[in-house]
Design a protein around this motif. Sequence first.
Motif, mmCIF file in Angstrom:
data_model
loop_
_atom_site.group_PDB
_atom_site.id
_atom_site.type_symbol
_atom_site.label_atom_id
_atom_site.label_comp_id
_atom_site.label_asym_id
_atom_site.label_seq_id
_atom_site.Cartn_x
_atom_site.Cartn_y
_atom_site.Cartn_z
ATOM 1 N N VAL A 11 0.846 -1.189 0.000
ATOM 2 C CA VAL A 11 0.000 0.000 0.000
ATOM 3 C C VAL A 11 0.880 1.237 0.000
ATOM 4 C CG1 VAL A 11 -1.906 -1.166 1.190
ATOM 5 C CG2 VAL A 11 -0.148 0.037 2.516
ATOM 6 N N GLN A 12 0.246 2.382 -0.201
ATOM 7 C CA GLN A 12 0.973 3.644 -0.163
ATOM 8 C C GLN A 12 0.804 4.297 1.209
ATOM 9 O OE1 GLN A 12 -0.565 5.909 -3.506
ATOM 10 N NE2 GLN A 12 1.004 5.082 -4.852
ATOM 11 N N GLY A 14 -0.335 6.534 4.034
ATOM 12 C CA GLY A 14 -1.640 7.146 4.239
ATOM 13 C C GLY A 14 -2.813 6.214 4.002
ATOM 14 N N ASP A 15 -2.552 5.072 3.393
ATOM 15 C CA ASP A 15 -3.608 4.103 3.116
ATOM 16 C C ASP A 15 -3.983 3.321 4.374
ATOM 17 O OD1 ASP A 15 -2.714 3.099 -0.301
ATOM 18 O OD2 ASP A 15 -3.744 4.861 0.503
ATOM 19 N N SER A 16 -5.031 2.532 4.229
ATOM 20 C CA SER A 16 -5.499 1.656 5.305
ATOM 21 C C SER A 16 -5.421 0.211 4.855
ATOM 22 C CB SER A 16 -6.943 1.993 5.687
ATOM 23 O OG SER A 16 -7.038 3.317 6.182
ATOM 24 N N LEU A 17 -5.350 -0.670 5.844
ATOM 25 C CA LEU A 17 -5.288 -2.096 5.567
ATOM 26 C C LEU A 17 -5.831 -2.828 6.787
ATOM 27 C CD1 LEU A 17 -4.125 -3.708 3.112
ATOM 28 C CD2 LEU A 17 -2.022 -4.004 4.450
ATOM 29 N N HIS A 82 -4.745 2.282 9.936
ATOM 30 C CA HIS A 82 -5.009 3.511 9.198
ATOM 31 C C HIS A 82 -3.751 4.360 9.159
ATOM 32 C CE1 HIS A 82 -9.294 2.736 8.954
ATOM 33 N NE2 HIS A 82 -9.378 2.612 10.273
ATOM 34 N N VAL A 121 4.650 -0.630 3.011
ATOM 35 C CA VAL A 121 4.094 0.706 2.827
ATOM 36 C C VAL A 121 5.109 1.540 2.053
ATOM 37 C CG1 VAL A 121 3.092 2.720 3.933
ATOM 38 C CG2 VAL A 121 2.889 0.474 5.015
#
Length: 123
Positions: A11-12, A14-17, A82, A121
């Motif tokens: 993910v980048q 600032g993204d959520s997972l 988050h 990330v």
Amino acid sequence: VQLQASGGGLVQAGDSLRLSCAASGRSFSGSVMGWFRQAPGKEREFTASITSSGSINYAHSVEGRFTVSRDNAKNTVYLQMHMLKPEDTAVYYCAVAYGYNRPLRSSRLYNDWGQGTLVTVSS
């Protein structure tokens, strides 16, 4: 007990997972569940822990960004992440402990571990 972690990925910032950890082979109720992570070249570190009654403890580095929860009916614990940062990049492990009624920060107190799921990330 067998633990199967899933949900990792790339993910980048600032993204959520959301990570999941499904338990099988023994009663999930009464257990303390923990999430730990290990970044490349670093030791495994505590991330979050939750008791069967919902008492929770977080590592300072993730407090306010990560949320741990569990569904005792589904024998599953979750880690909602988050505002991910590059420094959150790690293999995330779930673990289970029995015989305690408080969140546990020490990896030595956990009885069984999942195989880990990689979270990367990018900045």
